[in-house]
Design a protein around this motif. Structure first.
Motif, mmCIF file in Angstrom:
data_model
loop_
_atom_site.group_PDB
_atom_site.id
_atom_site.type_symbol
_atom_site.label_atom_id
_atom_site.label_comp_id
_atom_site.label_asym_id
_atom_site.label_seq_id
_atom_site.Cartn_x
_atom_site.Cartn_y
_atom_site.Cartn_z
ATOM 1 N N ALA A 287 48.422 53.321 0.214
ATOM 2 C CA ALA A 287 48.223 52.973 1.605
ATOM 3 C C ALA A 287 47.065 52.215 1.680
ATOM 4 N N ARG A 288 46.051 51.950 0.297
ATOM 5 C CA ARG A 288 45.119 51.093 0.733
ATOM 6 C C ARG A 288 45.256 49.655 0.669
ATOM 7 N N PHE A 289 46.558 49.302 0.164
ATOM 8 C CA PHE A 289 47.011 47.852 0.188
ATOM 9 C C PHE A 289 47.329 47.306 1.608
ATOM 10 N N ALA A 290 47.448 46.084 1.602
ATOM 11 C CA ALA A 290 47.670 45.579 2.970
ATOM 12 C C ALA A 290 49.313 45.916 3.666
ATOM 13 N N GLU A 291 49.429 45.614 4.915
ATOM 14 C CA GLU A 291 50.659 45.957 5.486
ATOM 15 C C GLU A 291 51.506 44.792 5.243
ATOM 16 N N ALA A 292 51.940 44.711 3.966
ATOM 17 C CA ALA A 292 52.853 43.479 3.280
ATOM 18 C C ALA A 292 53.340 44.223 1.964
ATOM 19 N N PRO A 293 54.471 43.621 1.451
ATOM 20 C CA PRO A 293 55.196 44.206 0.273
ATOM 21 C C PRO A 293 54.308 44.173 -0.784
ATOM 22 N N ILE A 294 54.147 45.420 -1.463
ATOM 23 C CA ILE A 294 53.332 45.565 -2.731
ATOM 24 C C ILE A 294 54.141 45.403 -4.019
ATOM 25 N N PRO A 295 53.769 44.274 -4.484
ATOM 26 C CA PRO A 295 54.722 43.903 -5.794
ATOM 27 C C PRO A 295 54.234 44.788 -6.848
ATOM 28 N N THR B 17 53.725 29.340 -10.811
ATOM 29 C CA THR B 17 53.106 30.866 -10.290
ATOM 30 C C THR B 17 52.993 31.037 -9.129
ATOM 31 N N TRP B 18 53.235 30.255 -8.294
ATOM 32 C CA TRP B 18 52.719 30.391 -6.762
ATOM 33 C C TRP B 18 53.584 31.432 -6.016
ATOM 34 N N PRO B 19 54.922 31.496 -6.293
ATOM 35 C CA PRO B 19 55.566 33.107 -5.650
ATOM 36 C C PRO B 19 54.646 34.304 -5.847
ATOM 37 N N LEU B 20 54.226 34.455 -7.276
ATOM 38 C CA LEU B 20 53.418 35.757 -7.450
ATOM 39 C C LEU B 20 52.035 35.725 -6.876
ATOM 40 N N TRP B 21 51.335 34.534 -6.741
ATOM 41 C CA TRP B 21 50.305 34.628 -6.031
ATOM 42 C C TRP B 21 50.393 34.702 -4.469
ATOM 43 N N ARG B 22 51.503 34.189 -4.231
ATOM 44 C CA ARG B 22 51.560 34.323 -2.600
ATOM 45 C C ARG B 22 51.715 35.848 -2.185
ATOM 46 N N ALA B 23 52.499 36.800 -3.410
ATOM 47 C CA ALA B 23 52.710 37.981 -2.937
ATOM 48 C C ALA B 23 51.397 38.868 -3.074
ATOM 49 N N LEU B 24 50.568 38.254 -3.747
ATOM 50 C CA LEU B 24 49.159 39.094 -4.131
ATOM 51 C C LEU B 24 48.199 38.661 -2.963
ATOM 52 N N THR B 25 48.181 37.594 -2.316
ATOM 53 C CA THR B 25 47.116 37.018 -1.368
ATOM 54 C C THR B 25 46.940 38.056 -0.238
ATOM 55 N N PRO B 26 48.003 38.507 0.445
ATOM 56 C CA PRO B 26 47.663 39.186 1.797
ATOM 57 C C PRO B 26 46.846 40.445 1.227
ATOM 58 N N HIS B 27 46.859 41.085 0.254
ATOM 59 C CA HIS B 27 46.121 42.096 -0.328
ATOM 60 C C HIS B 27 44.760 41.784 -0.319
ATOM 61 N N THR B 28 44.345 40.624 -0.952
ATOM 62 C CA THR B 28 42.756 40.474 -1.295
ATOM 63 C C THR B 28 42.372 40.041 0.212
ATOM 64 N N THR B 29 42.999 39.235 1.181
ATOM 65 C CA THR B 29 42.547 38.714 2.159
ATOM 66 C C THR B 29 42.392 40.029 3.196
ATOM 67 N N ASP B 30 43.261 41.019 3.039
ATOM 68 C CA ASP B 30 43.137 42.139 4.055
ATOM 69 C C ASP B 30 41.907 42.990 3.645
ATOM 70 N N LEU B 31 41.604 43.209 2.500
ATOM 71 C CA LEU B 31 40.679 44.030 1.877
ATOM 72 C C LEU B 31 39.198 43.311 1.835
ATOM 73 N N LEU B 32 39.059 42.364 1.689
ATOM 74 C CA LEU B 32 37.818 41.704 1.613
ATOM 75 C C LEU B 32 36.877 41.752 2.874
ATOM 76 N N PRO B 33 37.532 41.689 4.185
ATOM 77 C CA PRO B 33 36.317 41.998 5.141
ATOM 78 C C PRO B 33 36.026 43.639 5.368
ATOM 79 N N ARG B 34 36.869 44.381 4.692
ATOM 80 C CA ARG B 34 36.475 45.805 4.747
ATOM 81 C C ARG B 34 35.252 46.337 3.969
ATOM 82 N N LEU B 35 34.961 45.328 2.982
ATOM 83 C CA LEU B 35 33.874 45.927 2.087
ATOM 84 C C LEU B 35 32.351 45.633 3.157
ATOM 85 N N THR B 36 31.520 46.730 2.625
ATOM 86 C CA THR B 36 30.153 46.674 3.193
ATOM 87 C C THR B 36 29.180 46.772 2.265
ATOM 88 N N PRO B 37 27.810 46.755 2.618
ATOM 89 C CA PRO B 37 26.810 46.879 1.634
ATOM 90 C C PRO B 37 26.898 48.094 0.868
#
Length: 694
Positions: A307-315, A403-423
């Protein structure tokens, strides 16, 4: 961090994996939707608007209705295509796959605007067809250049008489669907009888009398997702003979209802007004308790992690069992146990599994996050998994198109989580996520989407400033990546100013010969070059090439980048024979060091063809540019900026050979693609516009 120059006379989308357009299979009886299905059948027969919008709460069964309707249409001989519309990238990829299914070749796709091409092909496709856009919860996904739906110029348009489009969405506000060819259909909660029948379909007739099923349906708020989870629970329990069953597990509608209202189920942290969420929450909790008693102790913590991953398929490749087993959340988990746990979660309808990834229903994800007992630990493990995936051998380097299909699957999860980090985010957690985000932003840059890459790198820089400080080497490297993204978007002066400041900082912090300092120096020379200060750029690049040979070696890819740019300064100053000789030698070296299809090798090949073109060998240049364009379409995608540059120069070769009308059509097609990919103000777009006007 590189700055190869592909020269334009006068001044993306990557194909990735092929997508399936088959609709999902609906198993079982669809209850309570008979009148809605009849309305849709009437539309298929030609009655009323040709776009039907199914809207309602999450979990109310919109996708199930569309799937059953698609199944019935297919059985009648209608061609059915199913496209996920969660986000613009998925929509784009789905319509690209549809274009190929309709017979459009790569050459066709390279000569026009994708929505126009697809809808023209659909209009010319005579057999009856049905096109489903699933989960378009943000209707703006269909807009192109901000035009409203009714303009008929976006991704969703009025189908011809032989076609019908169905959209599923949570958003039913009339303002989104204000077109005469759209009709909205609310998908309400089920009536009591139909809701009870859903339970009976899943459990069989022996889980209790109809009135007990009705009481349980009332308790669950008649929400189909909650009914499916509850029915799956009871089916799983009843599959075990009574003498061997867990006595604490509910086997009937009545006992399940009793569990929902008893002290055995702790209070749920769900808002009272979210009836749909509360209904799923109760079934979710009981299903996890059931799995724990049936020998799946990892089910609850694994679902919490997912559930911590983004609203996208989790490879699946982000879930290596050894890393999970080393964590405090999932100690000693083995590969077979992981798969058994995932299968068990799927059996009670908490996840959906496919061949390569898994997906959580949005409500299940939201609920699981709310109930997370240790969000700090689950976030830490998620970020660790993303970092390890980004550094793993299967993904390789994000600049490698294979390798782009693999990176494409990973990208939604990094871009979703990054703004959630705090100090207050633990430093290790932040560092792991930043590592993954650096790689996925590099993929975005390499695949040709510089504006999005700039946004991703800026978000990353903000995080680095929070957790590492302004002068940390990783923070400085991200500043360089931002400047490079600005540079390739044509904002040359802005990029030069930032690169000069950054180069000074690199020299002070890292040293004159540090690879990052040299990369910044290379791109600074590139910024000088593209602004027309050729002599200044050549002098700097010659000095830099000598330094990179000493520090990195003759055949290091970064040394070859500077060598390429140096040859390009010779080319643009009109020393065409000298440039051609150097580019031929460099092309041979890059083939040996990087490979035939590496993007840098292709860029050198392009500039070699450009040198032929400038020396008046138009036919030879055209032949080489055509071959190169085909290769770039395959490797980079038809809308990658480098592919468009090659098309531009191919059109110029046609023009110089007197084929003016053919060249005009090609320049116009390139211009339309560049406006879409690069924007109106990019220097490449402006150069092509000048060609069209001339």
């Amino acid at each position: 961090m590189r700055g190869d120059v592909a020269f334009r006379q006068g001044g993306g989308r990557a194909e990735g994996e092929r997508l399936s357009l088959r609709p999902p299979v609906w198993n079982g009886t669809l209850r309570g939707r008979e009148s809605l299905l009849a309305e849709l059948a009437g539309a298929r027969a030609g009655a009323g608007p040709r776009v039907r919008v199914l809207h309602g709460l999450g979990g109310c069964g919109k996708t199930s209705v569309a799937s059953r309707f698609a199944e019935a249409a297919g059985a009648d001989g209608v061609e059915v295509w199913w496209i996920a519309a969660h986000d613009p990238e998925r929509l784009d990829r789905g319509l690209t796959a549809l274009a190929r299914t309709l017979g459009l070749t790569e050459e066709h796709l390279a000569h026009g605007h994708l929505p126009d091409l697809v809808w023209r092909a659909l209009a010319a496709h005579d057999p009856p067809w049905l096109l489903v856009f699933d989960n378009a919860d943000t209707p703006a996904v269909f807009e192109v250049d901000g035009a409203p739906l009714g303009a008929g110029t976006g991704w969703l348009r009025e189908p011809p008489p032989q076609g019908l489009a169905v959209v599923t969405t949570r958003e039913g506000a009339p303002r989104w669907w204000d077109a005469p060819w759209c009709a909205r259909h609310p998908v309400p909660l089920l009536p009591t009888d139909a809701a009870a029948d859903v339970l009976r379909d899943l459990t069989g007739p022996d889980a209790g009398p109809p009135e007990d099923a009705a009481r349980l349906a009332d308790r669950l708020g008649h929400l189909p997702l909650a009914l499916r989870i509850a029915g799956s629970y009871l089916a799983a329990v009843r599959a075990v003979p009574a003498p061997f069953a867990d006595p604490s597990a509910a086997r009937t509608y009545a006992s399940y209802t009793a569990l929902l209202t008893s002290d055995a189920l702790p209070p749920l942290a769900t808002p009272d007004e979210d009836q749909d969420l509360a209904s799923v929450a109760a079934t979710w909790r009981l299903s996890l308790d059931l799995l724990a008693t049936r020998g799946h102790p990892h089910a609850a913590p694994l679902l919490t992690l997912l559930a911590r991953f983004a609203e996208a398929p989790i490879p699946y490749f982000v879930l290596p069992p050894d890393l999970l087993a080393a964590s405090s959340l999932l100690p000693d988990l083995t590969g077979p146990a992981l798969w058994k746990t995932l299968t068990a979660l799927a059996d009670v309808s908490l996840v959906d599994l496919s061949e390569s990834d898994l997906l959580l229903h949005p409500l299940v994800r939201t609920l699981t996050r709310i109930q997370d007992p240790d969000p700090t630990a689950s976030l830490a493990l998620t970020c660790c998994l993303l970092a390890e995936a980004a550094l793993s051998d299967p993904l390789g380097q994000p600049e490698d198109p294979t390798t782009w299909p693999l990176w494409r699957a990973l990208t939604p999860h990094t871009t979703d989580l990054l703004p959630r980090l705090t100090p207050t985010t633990p430093p290790k957690t932040a560092a792991d996520l930043c590592t993954a985000a650096q790689f996925t932003a590099r993929f975005t840059q390499a695949s040709g989407n510089a504006p999005l890459a700039e946004a991703e790198f800026r978000a990353l820089r903000t995080t680095f400033q929070l957790v590492l400080g302004e002068d940390h080497p990783d923070a400085l490297a991200t500043r360089h990546s931002i400047a490079y993204a600005v540079l390739v978007q044509g904002r040359y002066g802005e990029a030069e100013t930032e690169l000069r400041t950054l180069h000074t900082t690199f020299q002070l912090v890292l040293g004159e010969d540090h690879p990052d300092a040299l990369a910044t120096r290379n791109n600074l020379a590139y910024a000088v070059l593209v602004q027309g200060r050729y002599g200044e750029a050549e002098t700097e690049l010659r000095a830099l090439h000598t330094t990179r040979q000493r520090v990195l070696g003759e055949d290091h890819p970064d040394t070859l980048t500077t060598r390429h740019n140096l040859a390009s300064t010779v080319l643009v100053q009109g020393r065409y024979g000298e440039a051609e000789t150097e580019l031929r030698a460099l092309h041979t070296t890059r083939q040996r060091v990087l490979g035939e299809d590496h993007p840098d090798t292709l860029t050198t090949r392009h500039n070699l063809a450009y040198a032929m073109l400038k020396q008046g060998r138009y036919g030879e240049a055209e032949t080489e540019l055509r071959t190169l364009h085909t290769t770039q379409q395959r490797v980079l995608g038809e809308d990658h900026p480098n592919t468009l540059t090659t098309r531009h120069n191919l059109a110029y070769a046609m023009l110089k050979q007197g084929r003016e009308e053919e060249a005009r059509r090609e320049f116009q097609a390139v211009l339309e693609a560049q406006i879409r990919v690069l924007g109106n103000d990019h220097p490449d777009t402006q150069a092509t516009r000048r060609r069209v006007e001339e």
